[in-house]
Scaffold this active site. Sequence first.
Site, mmCIF file in Angstrom:
data_model
loop_
_atom_site.group_PDB
_atom_site.id
_atom_site.type_symbol
_atom_site.label_atom_id
_atom_site.label_comp_id
_atom_site.label_asym_id
_atom_site.label_seq_id
_atom_site.Cartn_x
_atom_site.Cartn_y
_atom_site.Cartn_z
ATOM 1 N N LYS A 60 1.979 4.298 -2.555
ATOM 2 C CA LYS A 60 1.130 5.909 -2.563
ATOM 3 C C LYS A 60 2.579 6.373 -3.137
ATOM 4 O O LYS A 60 1.675 7.724 -3.523
ATOM 5 C CB LYS A 60 1.301 5.833 -0.747
ATOM 6 C CG LYS A 60 -0.661 5.766 -0.514
ATOM 7 C CD LYS A 60 -0.728 5.027 0.880
ATOM 8 C CE LYS A 60 -1.506 5.089 1.627
ATOM 9 N NZ LYS A 60 -1.758 5.000 3.036
ATOM 10 N N ASP A 67 0.866 -1.256 0.324
ATOM 11 C CA ASP A 67 -0.238 -0.325 -0.486
ATOM 12 C C ASP A 67 0.952 1.141 -0.343
ATOM 13 O O ASP A 67 0.604 2.193 -0.719
ATOM 14 C CB ASP A 67 -0.642 0.028 0.970
ATOM 15 C CG ASP A 67 -2.030 1.280 1.304
ATOM 16 O OD1 ASP A 67 -2.517 1.201 0.245
ATOM 17 O OD2 ASP A 67 -2.016 1.754 2.136
#
Length: 816
Positions: A683, A679
Amino acid sequence: MKVLKFGGTSVANSKSLLNVIDIVKESNDRKILVVSALGGITNLLDEMSTQASKGESNYKDKLQILENRHLDLIEFFIPVTRQSEIISFLKSQINELEEVLESLFTLNELTSKSLAKILSFGETLSSNIIYSVLKHKECDIELKDSRQIIFTKTVNDREIVDHNKSEKKTKAFLNENNSKNILIPGFIAQDEDGNTTTLGRGGSDLTSSLLANYSNADQLEIWTDVSGMFTAHPKLVSQAIPISNLSYHEAMELSHFGAKVIYPPTLQPLIDKNIPVIIKNTFKKDAKGTLINADGSYLLDGYTVKGISHIEDVALISLEGSGMIGIPGFSKRFFECLSNKQINIIMITQASSEHSICIGVNSKDSAMAKKAIDDNFAFEISVQKVNPAKIELDMTNIAVVGDRMKDHQGISGKLFSSLGANNINIRAIAQGASERNISIVIDKRNTQKALNSIHESFFERQIKELNLFITGVGNVGGKLLDQIHGQQSYLLENLRLKINVVAISNSSKMLLSDIALDLKKWKKQLNKSDINANREAFFNHIKTLNLRNSIFIDNTANQDIAEEYGLYLANNIGVVTCNKIACASSYKNYKELKKISRRYNTPFLFETNVGAGLPVIDTLNNLIASGDEIIKIQAVLSGSLNYVFNNFNSKTSFRSVVQSAQDQGYTEPDPKIDLSGVDVARKILILGRESGFELELKDIINKSFLPKDALKSSSNEEFYNAISKNEVYFQKILKNATKNGTRLKYVAQLEKGKASVGLQEIESHHDFYNLEGSDNIILFYTSRYRDQPLIVKGAGAGAEVTAGGIFGDIIRIGKQ
Ligand code: ADP
Ligand code: ASP
Ligand code: MG
């Protein structure tokens, strides 16, 4: 003397007729009352004649409906003991009508003469019945058949009003008569040979204006079912408002270009005698209505554009060819051949090169028009000087009208940009020399969207409407709906933003509306809905509604949904998403979405992909747009990992901390995506791409701290079991950090186009050391912020702040 005209809906049934009686009895002036057929009856008669002349016997059922509608009125208003005269009149008319229809049925033909005769029954019946009703209500009233005072004659094959004769006959009749009220059927007249004729559909308006002219009336009142001439068709534009005052010419343009509330030829007889006309609502007597007079501005509305009208079912016909310039009398021949066929031209445009000419006509005339043009230019077509006429069907003509438009600049600019912003293509443009009217032609399927967009930019100056279609209403989506509900009136008041949530979907059900949902009830309504969730149906619903400023909101983490953004954007539906999958997919796909968004001028916003509600992407975009250069980005971007390492200590188990992060909504539905660093990698990938670097996910160096079995797990259960098993390993990592006086942070870094993520021991003097709870921190080192970075810091996970970030994107679109 006043003339009052009551249209079809005003006399449609007993309820509306009660209002008419009130209006008539209210004033003591001498009045001419003109009435239309009962609403819907002229259409019914028209259909009956077509059916009968085609040999279809079902016209007889319609005859029965017609008789009953009139009988209902008689029975409602007139006591049984006094009904016989009017009922026998009704019966005799029905018999006569039946005979005419039977003859059409036998002959299988319909001439304009017999059609006029049949249509005349509508006004004959309504006027006779209304006369009986008013008489019964003790009105001082007389009935006069308009065929004895309004006459038509044939000029150049066209039936037109014979003003001399009509004026003479009307004046003679009025002189002889002294009743307070004179009732006259509208629409019908008589020709030179004594046959019944009509003044055309909607022609009762013209009957009333002719009578106003001949009687030198002080005023004409047109009573209908709306409170005046509206700024746009009120059934298509809910924000349309009545125009308080129009000049004759403005009203003429608006009606000519489709505002059906007044029949276009009505205004000329009034202009000739300077008689004001007021349009009033039979059902709301006290509403001010629209005054139409010579000046048109005594009640200054303050608007330059007075109204927008439209005609659907227009066809564009264009004639092109390099040889056109040399053809003598080209335009004369072009227009003459159309006028010979009585084809009405709605608008004309000609390119200044004179290589092409384009006209708008009613669709029903298009085939005839093409034939007339092709026949006329057969020779030029055969020697390829011009091409055969080209027809494009299913168009709509929209006219923007106002006397004062010529004194103002920028009107067409505003018109075109409001359509451009909604991705509506303009097919043809024409501006009258009077500059009272700018006409454009667009695809018919965009009619309502275009009318609303134009209306919004000219009349709802400050209010912008956004139409939201939300998918995913769990944690984040649910909060978003609550926030929108809570802020709706604030946004309307302070930012002039009207936010409508029009449809909602979760993974099992959908709630599809075509107007704004009541956000107090969405949960209940969604639960009750019997429409199963279906992505294609959801998309089609948005596309079919074709509302301006439509925005699709994705609150899911779903791959299939993320793959459809391109489809939405290309259909002029904006996308706001907290789902990172699309922006973290292949670089090619990310670029393509950006390109589609630019090409269709459709917003694509994803601020919540990094740092939840924190202004990270917006800040980055602003830095770049203002000419700053990104040198390095260092960040703690995982609220979930931060929460986990902030709460993990020697007394807790790693598993229980992860579980509690998930329970509080700080992780993705699949917690492994956070814990593995994927994750965070996504980003920093997105920040890298937004900084202008061509990066793929595989380019991000990710040294995961998770043991192999946890990384390999294929379900949440397996994942939790694996981390339980490795408790000792996690405690060891923690112990090392504590021993070194450091804290554990999962750090992302981007420098010179290279990005990496990984768990780091952070020393006490570092900006990252004191990061609380689920906070995120982003340090932007740029040319301007070289030594001291620009820092964005705050809660970077959680439903409330993520929803707030999505809401922020929505508002950003509203402010554009
Ligand atoms: P009547 O039967 O009273 O003659 P019409 O049906 O001919 O009434 O005209 C009234 C209708 O015109 C309204 O109900 C409305 O739907 C339609 N209309 C179209 N454009 C406009 C407009 N700009 N303003 C008001 N009404 C309009
Ligand atoms: N009844 C006629 C029509 O429907 C005339 C009118 O209503 O003005 O066209
Ligand atoms: Mg009408």
